[in-house]
Structure formats: structure tokens, C-alpha cells
Design a protein around this motif. Structure first.
Motif, PDB file in Angstrom:
ATOM      1  N   ASN A 130       0.846  -1.199   0.000  1.00 42.07           N
ATOM      2  CA  ASN A 130       0.000   0.000   0.000  1.00 42.07           C
ATOM      3  C   ASN A 130       0.886   1.255   0.000  1.00 42.07           C
ATOM      4  O   ASN A 130       2.114   1.146  -0.005  1.00 42.07           O
ATOM      5  N   THR A 131       0.250   2.401   0.023  1.00 46.92           N
ATOM      6  CA  THR A 131       0.971   3.675   0.056  1.00 46.92           C
ATOM      7  C   THR A 131       1.929   3.722   1.245  1.00 46.92           C
ATOM      8  O   THR A 131       3.075   4.175   1.132  1.00 46.92           O
ATOM      9  N   THR A 132       1.427   3.261   2.380  1.00 48.49           N
ATOM     10  CA  THR A 132       2.216   3.304   3.605  1.00 48.49           C
ATOM     11  C   THR A 132       3.517   2.538   3.437  1.00 48.49           C
ATOM     12  O   THR A 132       4.602   3.041   3.785  1.00 48.49           O
ATOM     13  N   GLU A 133       3.435   1.329   2.887  1.00 49.32           N
ATOM     14  CA  GLU A 133       4.660   0.557   2.708  1.00 49.32           C
ATOM     15  C   GLU A 133       5.579   1.215   1.678  1.00 49.32           C
ATOM     16  O   GLU A 133       6.802   1.216   1.843  1.00 49.32           O
ATOM     17  N   SER A 134       4.998   1.793   0.637  1.00 47.91           N
ATOM     18  CA  SER A 134       5.824   2.455  -0.383  1.00 47.91           C
ATOM     19  C   SER A 134       6.633   3.599   0.225  1.00 47.91           C
ATOM     20  O   SER A 134       7.827   3.756  -0.065  1.00 47.91           O
ATOM     21  N   ILE A 135       5.991   4.388   1.074  1.00 53.77           N
ATOM     22  CA  ILE A 135       6.697   5.524   1.680  1.00 53.77           C
ATOM     23  C   ILE A 135       7.743   5.025   2.688  1.00 53.77           C
ATOM     24  O   ILE A 135       8.869   5.536   2.733  1.00 53.77           O
ATOM     25  N   ASN A 136       7.381   4.005   3.453  1.00 53.62           N
ATOM     26  CA  ASN A 136       8.357   3.426   4.385  1.00 53.62           C
ATOM     27  C   ASN A 136       9.571   2.868   3.659  1.00 53.62           C
ATOM     28  O   ASN A 136      10.693   2.971   4.148  1.00 53.62           O
ATOM     29  N   LEU A 137       9.332   2.281   2.485  1.00 51.50           N
ATOM     30  CA  LEU A 137      10.443   1.747   1.705  1.00 51.50           C
ATOM     31  C   LEU A 137      11.422   2.867   1.350  1.00 51.50           C
ATOM     32  O   LEU A 137      12.635   2.731   1.513  1.00 51.50           O
TER      33      LEU A 137
END
Ligand code: PLP
Length: 408
Positions: free
Chosen positions: A94-101
Motif C-alpha cells: 500500500n501507500t504506507t509501505e511504499s513511503i516506508n520503503l
């Protein structure tokens, strides 16, 4: 008329259901997650019935077909956002994981104590907390573009902040609370002029307006499948190739390696370097079908239609005395309307609306600092998508009058 809501609604089985006997569903919570058309539901169903196999591993018919479906979905998504190559499109949850990456992999490699990262006061927690973690761990310095009373970024102040020579400017494209459409191209251009890397949280823009990353020019773009007619559990990180190439893996394991020794490994090439373990295969394929679905309607048509709905909704909502609507008025804005109804707690508001089958969201919408900015703890949010109608806006307003009567 390219936009036929009656026809579109027929594609969404859930819209036919009653939430209670005799009470039809009025779904005004698409900013949280969108409903799914039958085409997407069928694609997932048929994957499991006919094709299910792990990808990139087996040399048998099912494995090859599954891999082909998974990779062609990636290519569709790349075309959809105007990416040069599908190598730049990484599947995440999701967006959250993309930004955390990005924060974790790019951030830990490229940032040192004292480096400035610019965010905005209107960010979703998922574009705040990952950077706050780096602030804690590395000692980076966070600066924020302020939000004006009518919910817009203070671009003049942004230009002053650029004097701090930030390493990263990360901002949301469309606000999930205010509906504000931020001037992404202008923000990116200014960031580039001081050498900063840019990240756009596209969670609320990619599903609703045409977003072409080659035109905007940002280095990273994050978004979620489930807000754009796709399944949950699948999201996208787009990245500029040189940056992705230079970034270390985010997670280690199967599929992200080219060669493993007992004490070391060589990373796989893009995009697989960032896709450790068995991914959400059916979900990725479902997202590809969601992209087909949105493209068939046309993103330009979608954004025009949503503008009509939100203009009507904001006009009607401000007529209700006691409603204080957040965000820009009489301006182009995204299809969300968050408001405070004088003296009534948003949880009570949504409970009364729910009696009429109207699904809205009550709370801080994962933007506590933004609510602090407006001295509110919570708001009620109605959000709209391709299947909503003007009549549903009227039902919302009628129901709000009931709330006022009930609570005096
Ligand atoms: N950013 C914005 C602007 C959002 O509206 C959302 C939605 O919840 C998110 C990020 C997080 O999305 P997800 O929960 O799919 O990671």
C-alpha cells in the motif's frame, strides 16, 4: 455522455445491497477505500480457479501464466502513470509501505544528522511517521510547509524553506481531509532547483485525476490499489531508475536476490530487488484490471465528473447552518468534504447518517496534526467516487438536517 453513472453503478455489486431491511447503502467513504467493480472481483476469482501458482519460480503452465498476468499488470500500471519502464514500478502492500520503503532504504543511505526533509502540515500519518522515525534514529531535521485557513499550502513559505537546502521534499498530491489539490509540478520543480529529491503521496490523486509522473517529474510516487477499484494488499512505489538502482534492498529473502552465499548475497535487478518473498499475486492482477477499468472510463472524465459532484456537495453543505467545511471553497478540489457540525461529535453524526444507510467516516482521518492546525479533534468526512450520484449528496444533506434536529 462518456460518463454514465447508472451504467457504472451496475458494475459494483455491493451498491445493490441494503445495509438494513429497506435501507439502501449510500457509500460515501471511498477516500478510505473504494468499492470494487465486478470485473476486478471476477479477475481474482478466475485467477484462483484457473491459474493459481507461484510466480517467477516454476517451469509449468500455471506458473508461466501466473507470471505473465502478474508482469503484464505491472506494465499496465507503468503505462497508466506514465512511467518510462515497468522496472520502475515496484509492488508493495500500500501507500504506507511504499513511503516506508523510501524513507528506510533511500533515507538511511542518503541522509545524515542535520539533513533537512520538508513535509507539509496536511500530511497523512503515513507520510509523517516514517520520517519521524528517521528523525529519531539519524537526527534529520523536519520542516513543514504551513497550511492556510482555507486549506492551501503556503507556497511562499515553501520557497523560503528551500533556502535550508533540503535533501528531500515529500508531500501529498491531494489531501484526504481538505480535498486540496497541491501544485505538484511547481513544488517538484522548485525542489529540484535546490537539488532535493521529491516524493509524492498519490493515494488520493492517482485514483481520481490523471497523474502522469513523466509530466510532474517527481522522483518517487506512492499509491494504493484499494482506493482505485483494486483489491486491498497491493500498492505501488514508482521510482526514478538511478535512485532505485543505488538504493539498498528494503527486505531480504526470496526473489530479491540474484545469488546467495552463506555469508552474503547479490541483489536482483529492478524491480525484483524490492520484492522479497511471495507477493500479492492475485491482488496485483486485480489491480491491473482496475487500471483497465478506470482507463476505459477515462481519468479525465472521472475528474470532471467528480468535480461536478464535489461542487454540488460543497454548495449544499455550506447551506446547512452550523456546518463548517474544511478546505478550499470555489476552487478546483478533490472529491472529499470534511466538516464540523456545530456541537455534535462526528461519531454521533455518522451514527445518525448510518441509520439512513449513509456510510461516512468520523475521526481524524490519519491526519491528527492537520486537525490540531484547525483546533479540531475530529471531523465527519464524506468522500465521493465514480459511482456516487447527485441524489446521494441530497440524501446526505437531508440526513444532516435530522442530526441537527436530534441534537438541537
Ligand atoms: N496517504 C493518503 C493521502 C491517504 O489518504 C491514505 C489513505 O488512507 C494513505 C496515505 C495511506 O494509504 P494506505 O492505508 O493504503 O497505505
Amino acid at each position: 455522455n462518456p460518463f454514465d453513472t447508472t451504467k457504472i453503478r451496475q458494475d459494483f455489486p455491493i451498491l445493490k445491497r441494503e445495509v438494513r431491511p429497506g435501507v439502501k447503502l449510500v457509500y460515501l467513504d471511498s477516500a478510505a477505500t473504494s468499492q470494487k467493480p465486478i470485473q476486478v472481483i471476477d479477475a481474482i476469482d478466475s485467477f484462483y480457479k484457473l491459474t493459481n501458482a507461484n510466480i517467477h519460480r516454476g517451469i509449468h503452465v500455471l506458473a508461466e501464466e501466473a507470471t505473465e498476468l502478474y508482469e503484464s499488470a505491472r506494465q499496465k500500471i507503468a503505462n497508466f502513470i506514465g512511467a518510462q519502464s515497468s522496472r520502475q514500478v515496484i509492488y508493495t502492500r500500500n501507500t504506507t509501505e511504499s513511503i516506508n520503503l523510501v524513507a528506510s532504504s533511500w533515507g538511511r543511505k542518503n541522509l545524515v544528522a542535520g539533513d533537512v526533509v520538508i513535509l507539509t502540515e496536511m500530511e497523512h500519518h503515513s507520510n509523517l511517521v516514517p520520517w519521524q522515525i528517521l528523525q529519531e534514529d539519524i537526527g534529520i531535521r523536519l520542516e513543514f510547509i504551513p497550511v492556510s485557513d482555507d486549506g492551501q499550502l503556503d507556497i511562499e513559505k515553501y520557497h523560503q524553506l528551500l533556502d535550508l537546502k533540503p535533501k528531500m521534499v515529500a508531500f501529498m498530491h491531494v489531501s484526504n481531509v481538505l480535498g486540496t489539490i497541491n501544485p505538484a509540478k511547481e513544488i517538484v520543480k522548485a525542489a529540484k532547483s535546490v537539488g532535493a529529491v521529491t516524493l509524492i503521496d498519490g493515494a488520493q490523486s492517482v485514483p481520481h485525476i490523471p497523474v502522469k509522473i513523466n509530466e510532474i517529474g517527481a522522483d518517487f510516487l506512492a499509491f494504493s490499489g484499494h482506493k482505485m477499484c483494486g483489491p486491498t494488499g497491493i500498492g505501488i512505489l514508482y521510482g526514478r531508475e538511478e535512485l532505485l538502482e543505488a538504493m539498498p534492498p528494503y527486505m531480504g529473502g526470496g526473489d530479491m536476490i540474484k545469488r546467495v552465499y552463506l555469508r552474503s548475497f547479490k541483489s536482483n535487478e529492478l524491480p525484483y530487488k524490492f520484492e522479497a518473498g511471495t507477493p500479492a499475486i492475485a491482488e496485483a492482477i486485480g489491480l491491473g484490471v482496475a487500471v483497465d477499468y478506470l482507463e476505459r472510463i477515462g481519468m479525465q472524465n472521472i475528474s470532471h465528473y467528480e468535480r461536478e459532484i464535489i461542487e454540488y456537495a460543497t454548495d449544499r453543505l455550506v447551506e446547512v447552518s452550523g456546518v463548517k467545511l474544511l478546505g478550499p471553497l470555489n476552487k478546483e478540489r478533490g472529491a472529499v468534504a470534511s466538516f464540523d457540525l456545530f456541537n455534535v461529535h462526528p461519531h454521533d453524526v455518522s451514527q445518525v447518517l448510518d441509520m439512513d444507510g449513509i456510510a461516512v467516516r468520523a475521526g481524524h482521518h490519519c491526519a491528527m496534526p492537520l486537525h490540531d492546525r484547525f483546533q479540531l479533534t475530529a471531523t465527519t468526512r464524506a468522500s465521493f467516487y465514480i459511482y456516487n450520484t447527485i441524489e446521494e449528496v441530497d440524501l446526505l444533506v437531508d440526513s444532516l438536517h435530522k442530526v441537527k434536529k436530534l441534537f438541537g
